[in-house]
Structures are given as structure tokens and as C-alpha cells.
Design a protein around this motif. Structure first.
Motif, PDB file in Angstrom:
ATOM      1  N   ASP A   1       1.209 -11.621   8.178  1.00  0.00           N
ATOM      2  CA  ASP A   1      -0.114 -11.028   8.434  1.00  0.00           C
ATOM      3  C   ASP A   1      -1.059 -11.170   7.229  1.00  0.00           C
ATOM      4  OD1 ASP A   1       1.430  -9.237   6.943  1.00  0.00           O
ATOM      5  OD2 ASP A   1       0.357  -7.496   7.683  1.00  0.00           O
TER       6      ASP A   1
ATOM      7  N   GLN B   1       0.835  -1.201   0.000  1.00  0.00           N
ATOM      8  CA  GLN B   1       0.000   0.000   0.000  1.00  0.00           C
ATOM      9  C   GLN B   1       0.871   1.253   0.000  1.00  0.00           C
ATOM     10  OE1 GLN B   1      -3.607   0.349   2.198  1.00  0.00           O
ATOM     11  NE2 GLN B   1      -3.297  -1.653   3.113  1.00  0.00           N
TER      12      GLN B   1
ATOM     13  N   ILE C   1       7.856  -9.101  11.837  1.00  0.00           N
ATOM     14  CA  ILE C   1       8.691  -8.221  12.654  1.00  0.00           C
ATOM     15  C   ILE C   1       7.762  -7.466  13.608  1.00  0.00           C
ATOM     16  CG2 ILE C   1      10.272  -6.240  12.576  1.00  0.00           C
ATOM     17  CD1 ILE C   1      11.479  -8.807  11.348  1.00  0.00           C
TER      18      ILE C   1
ATOM     19  N   TYR D   1     -12.023  -5.542   0.927  1.00  0.00           N
ATOM     20  CA  TYR D   1     -10.579  -5.445   0.698  1.00  0.00           C
ATOM     21  C   TYR D   1      -9.938  -6.780   0.274  1.00  0.00           C
ATOM     22  CZ  TYR D   1      -5.760  -4.316   2.247  1.00  0.00           C
ATOM     23  OH  TYR D   1      -4.415  -4.119   2.343  1.00  0.00           O
TER      24      TYR D   1
ATOM     25  N   GLY E   1       4.323 -10.977   4.030  1.00  0.00           N
ATOM     26  CA  GLY E   1       4.556 -11.237   5.439  1.00  0.00           C
ATOM     27  C   GLY E   1       3.434 -12.107   6.003  1.00  0.00           C
TER      28      GLY E   1
ATOM     29  N   ASP F   1      -6.264  -8.962  -7.530  1.00  0.00           N
ATOM     30  CA  ASP F   1      -4.894  -8.570  -7.902  1.00  0.00           C
ATOM     31  C   ASP F   1      -4.074  -9.809  -8.267  1.00  0.00           C
ATOM     32  OD1 ASP F   1      -5.594  -6.036  -6.965  1.00  0.00           O
ATOM     33  OD2 ASP F   1      -4.548  -6.265  -5.043  1.00  0.00           O
TER      34      ASP F   1
ATOM     35  N   LYS G   1       2.710   0.522  10.126  1.00  0.00           N
ATOM     36  CA  LYS G   1       2.867   1.868   9.571  1.00  0.00           C
ATOM     37  C   LYS G   1       2.076   2.884  10.381  1.00  0.00           C
ATOM     38  CE  LYS G   1       2.919   0.123   4.801  1.00  0.00           C
ATOM     39  NZ  LYS G   1       1.988  -0.209   3.722  1.00  0.00           N
TER      40      LYS G   1
HETATM   41  P1  TYM Z   1       0.883  -3.798   3.445  1.00  0.00           P
HETATM   42  O1  TYM Z   1       1.042  -2.613   2.561  1.00  0.00           O
HETATM   43  O2  TYM Z   1       0.251  -3.621   4.777  1.00  0.00           O
HETATM   44  O3  TYM Z   1       2.276  -4.468   3.710  1.00  0.00           O
HETATM   45  C1  TYM Z   1       3.162  -4.759   2.657  1.00  0.00           C
HETATM   46  C2  TYM Z   1       3.884  -6.067   2.914  1.00  0.00           C
HETATM   47  O4  TYM Z   1       4.629  -5.987   4.132  1.00  0.00           O
HETATM   48  C3  TYM Z   1       4.319  -7.111   4.961  1.00  0.00           C
HETATM   49  N1  TYM Z   1       4.378  -6.682   6.366  1.00  0.00           N
HETATM   50  C4  TYM Z   1       5.162  -7.268   7.298  1.00  0.00           C
HETATM   51  N2  TYM Z   1       6.017  -8.301   7.228  1.00  0.00           N
HETATM   52  C5  TYM Z   1       6.671  -8.646   8.365  1.00  0.00           C
HETATM   53  N3  TYM Z   1       6.506  -7.992   9.545  1.00  0.00           N
HETATM   54  C6  TYM Z   1       5.658  -6.936   9.660  1.00  0.00           C
HETATM   55  N4  TYM Z   1       5.521  -6.294  10.811  1.00  0.00           N
HETATM   56  C7  TYM Z   1       4.931  -6.534   8.498  1.00  0.00           C
HETATM   57  N5  TYM Z   1       4.025  -5.551   8.246  1.00  0.00           N
HETATM   58  C8  TYM Z   1       3.699  -5.667   6.941  1.00  0.00           C
HETATM   59  C9  TYM Z   1       2.901  -7.483   4.553  1.00  0.00           C
HETATM   60  O5  TYM Z   1       2.630  -8.839   4.897  1.00  0.00           O
HETATM   61  C10 TYM Z   1       2.938  -7.255   3.060  1.00  0.00           C
HETATM   62  O6  TYM Z   1       3.506  -8.372   2.396  1.00  0.00           O
HETATM   63  N6  TYM Z   1      -3.004  -6.341   1.621  1.00  0.00           N
HETATM   64  C11 TYM Z   1      -1.609  -6.042   1.412  1.00  0.00           C
HETATM   65  C12 TYM Z   1      -1.316  -5.417   0.065  1.00  0.00           C
HETATM   66  C13 TYM Z   1      -1.830  -6.175  -1.118  1.00  0.00           C
HETATM   67  C14 TYM Z   1      -1.259  -7.354  -1.660  1.00  0.00           C
HETATM   68  C15 TYM Z   1      -2.071  -7.668  -2.813  1.00  0.00           C
HETATM   69  C16 TYM Z   1      -0.189  -8.172  -1.304  1.00  0.00           C
HETATM   70  C17 TYM Z   1      -2.898  -5.825  -1.882  1.00  0.00           C
HETATM   71  N7  TYM Z   1      -3.025  -6.732  -2.914  1.00  0.00           N
HETATM   72  C18 TYM Z   1      -1.798  -8.775  -3.574  1.00  0.00           C
HETATM   73  C19 TYM Z   1       0.079  -9.288  -2.089  1.00  0.00           C
HETATM   74  C20 TYM Z   1      -0.720  -9.586  -3.219  1.00  0.00           C
HETATM   75  C21 TYM Z   1      -1.172  -5.042   2.471  1.00  0.00           C
HETATM   76  O7  TYM Z   1      -1.959  -4.292   2.997  1.00  0.00           O
HETATM   77  O8  TYM Z   1       0.158  -4.981   2.638  1.00  0.00           O
END
Ligand code: TYM
Length: 328
Positions: A146, A9, A184, A125, A144, A132, A196
Motif C-alpha cells: 500500500d 504510525q 494481507i 502526508y 507493504g 523521512d 488498523k
Molecule cells: P502504516 O503505519 O499504515 O503501516 C506500517 C507498515 O505496514 C504495512 N501494512 C501492510 N502490509 C501488508 N498488508 C497490510 N494489510 C498492511 N497494512 C499496512 C505498510 O505498508 C507499512 O509498511 N506512511 C506509512 C508510515 C511511514 C513510512 C515513512 C514508511 C511514514 N514515513 C517512511 C516508510 C518510510 C504508514 O502509514 O504506514
């Protein structure tokens, strides 16, 4: 060769979790697979933002993609809303999804807090996310921890649609998760993930943070009273989280790190971690500064959108034919 798809995002504060859980995999996979990486701006409007801010954040993340090493010659990099089929396929998938399964999604439950005024976009969502992924006949989705539940839902939807409309409709994808970066945790509270949106800016290290902010965040990071460096997620979650970060950057096994710091206090370990982080993040920041305001950045995104659209159009033709949609 596998098709890889993932997205992030657009927000300005991409952090170590995003990097170690997702972005690092993006860079690794482009050497052997056919990769498509998206900036998911339509997901970002589930929480409304001023237009100008969103536009800037899209470019921020695009520049970070390139700064961490995504090579537009090897990977397709584009903005989600530049390819109209994401929204189109999302509706088609909506019609094969159940309200029950969507209301069980952990992220929805956390963010909607059971309120009637929870935005419908938050509810839908995961279906947009499934669109996608399925739009690109994706085999592998690097993310990740989550996102595990969302990947499971994507697989369920693909299998369900294939059963009803033909086994060739969708490729059923698999998630891909890192060993020491998949989850993490927050530096101030190792029981919740680094995020974030957390209010405390010292709870996360952002990829563009100055060395002084990196140092402050690590030195302040919550540990415990044990006073010894052990890899023990249950009893010493703070130090274990820091070991995971250390391990992800150095490729040293957590147990090797524990052995190296036997008899040392947290201070020495933290100081070394600050150095590792500063050394690894400096080149990313430099490259980002070079590319962020360049014309090259927008032309990479335009070219990426065209290449992504070509793949998406083909999938949509097949999907619409299998569903009996349209007459063209
Ligand atoms: P988003 O933007 O929140 O996070 C992006 C990626 O970072 C990973 N992530 C983490 N990994 C390890 N530790 C953490 N604390 C942590 N926080 C975030 C997330 O797992 C992600 O891989 N829904 C998704 C975006 C999305 C997407 C997709 C991903 C939309 N369409 C299609 C893959 C395929 C999201 O909100 O990621």
C-alpha cells in the motif's frame, strides 16, 4: 552496506499486515544492513488524537518493535518528532512538489473523500514521508504494497531535486516488498486490506491478541462455497489470503500448502493456522509485556534519537548548501 529506513504510525493495534508486510523485513534486514526505524508520530497527527493517547501509542509501538526482534544494538529506533529535521526537510521538499501529483495519491483520495474540509496534513502526508526517507540517505525502504505509490513519489522528488540542485543532494531509494506478506487482506472481507481502523475487530489479528481472539478471528474468516483449498486470488480470495498468512509464518510455498491440504476441508486448515499463529505470537506478547513499562524503553528511544539526529544533521547541511539556504 545499504542504509535502510522505515516507519510505522503509532497506534495500539499493530496487526498481521504490519508485521508480515513490514516489521518482519525490519528484523531480517538489521542482520546485514544499517537500519533506522522510526515511530512516525507526526504522521499520526494528520488525524488528531488526545495527547495522552498518542504518547501511550508511541511507547506501545516502540515496545512492539523490540518485541518482534528489532535489536537497538543493531538498529537505530527513535520517534520522528524527536528529530526536528523531518519537518524542516518536509518544507524544502514541499517547494519541489506539485499539487497535481499529491492530489493523485490513492490514500489521500480515499481519506479526503473530495471534501473541502479534508485536512491539509493528509494532503502533505506523502511529502513528510519522502522527507523521512531522504533525510537518512536511504537506499532501501521495507514496506507493504500500500506504500508503493508513496515510494514512487519519494523517488520522483529526489530525482527532480537532484536535477535542479545537484546530483549529490539526495540518494534515490528503492522500495522492498515481501513475497507473501506485502498485502494481507481483511479476514471478514478479502477484497480490502487488513487495516488498523476497520470497525470489525475480527477483520484483523493484532500482534497482542489473546489466543481466544486469534481463534475466533480465523475460524470466522470469510471463505467461499468451493470447499477446496486452492491458491486462487481471483475466485477464492479468502482462502488465498489465509494461505498467504500461513506461508509467511511457515516459509512454506503456497503450492506446498495447497498440496498438503488436498482433500481436507477449511476447518482442518483453519485449526492448523490458529495453532501456527498462537505459537508465533505468544513470544512477541511475552516480550512486549516485559519491556513496555521499563525505563530501558525510553532510554533506547532517547539514544536512538541522538544517533538519528547525527545522520540527519549531516544531510541537512548538504541539502541547505545545495539550495543556498541559511548563512551559518
Ligand atoms: P502504516 O503505519 O499504515 O503501516 C506500517 C507498515 O505496514 C504495512 N501494512 C501492510 N502490509 C501488508 N498488508 C497490510 N494489510 C498492511 N497494512 C499496512 C505498510 O505498508 C507499512 O509498511 N506512511 C506509512 C508510515 C511511514 C513510512 C515513512 C514508511 C511514514 N514515513 C517512511 C516508510 C518510510 C504508514 O502509514 O504506514
Amino acid at each position: 552496506m545499504n542504509r535502510v529506513f522505515s516507519g510505522i504510525q503509532p497506534t495500539g493495534n499493530i496487526h498481521l499486515g504490519n508485521y508480515l508486510g513490514a516489521l518482519r523485513q525490519f528484523v531480517e534486514l538489521q542482520e546485514t544492513e544499517e537500519c533506522v526505524y522510526c515511530i512516525v508520530d507526526m504522521h499520526a497527527i494528520t488525524v488528531p488524537k488526545p495527547a495522552e493517547q498518542l504518547r501511550e501509542s508511541i511507547l506501545d509501538v516502540a515496545a512492539l518493535y523490540l518485541a518482534v526482534g528489532i535489536d537497538p544494538e543493531k538498529s537505530i529506533v527513535f520517534v520522528q518528532s524527536d528529530v526536528g529535521s523531518h519537518a524542516e526537510l518536509s518544507w524544502i521538499l514541499t517547494c519541489s512538489s506539485y499539487t497535481g501529483e499529491l492530489s493523485r495519491m490513492t490514500q489521500y483520495k480515499q481519506k479526503s473523500k473530495n471534501q473541502e474540509s479534508a485536512p491539509t496534513g493528509l494532503f502533505m502526508y506523502p511529502v513528510l514521508m519522502a522527507a523521512d526517507i531522504l533525510l537518512y540517505d536511504t537506499n532501501v525502504v521495507p514496506v507493504g504494497d500500500d506504500q508503493k505509490q508513496h515510494i514512487e513519489l519519494t523517488r520522483d522528488l529526489a530525482i527532480r531535486v537532484n536535477g535542479k540542485y545537484g546530483e549529490d543532494t539526495f540518494v534515490v531509494p528503492e522500495g522492498r516488498f515481501m513475497k507473501s506478506g506485502a498485502r494481507i487482506m481483511g479476514l471478514d472481507d478479502p477484497t480490502s486490506k487488513m487495516s488498523k481502523s476497520a470497525e470489525n475487530e475480527y477483520s484483523r489479528i493484532q500482534l497482542l491478541d489473546a489466543p481466544s481472539k486469534i481463534k475466533k478471528s480465523v475460524m470466522r474468516a470469510t471463505t467461499d462455497n468451493v470447499g477446496a483449498i486452492n491458491y486462487d486470488p481471483e475466485n477464492q480470495p479468502g482462502i488465498t489470503n489465509l494461505i498467504n498468512i500461513y506461508s509467511a509464518f511457515t516459509d512454506h510455498d503456497p503450492q506446498e500448502i495447497v498440496a498438503k491440504y488436498q482433500g481436507e476441508g477449511y476447518g482442518t486448515f483453519k485449526k492448523d493456522l490458529v495453532e501456527i499463529l498462537t505459537d508465533n505470537l505468544a513470544p512477541i506478547r511475552e516480550k512486549y509485556e516485559k519491556i513496555r513499562h521499563s525505563d530501558e524503553l525510553t532510554s533506547i528511544l532517547k539514544d536512538g534519537a541522538q544517533r538519528a539526529d547525527a545522520i540527519a544533521q549531516k544531510t541537512m547541511e548538504r541539502v541547505k548548501k545545495n539550495f543556498g539556504l541559511g548563512i551559518r
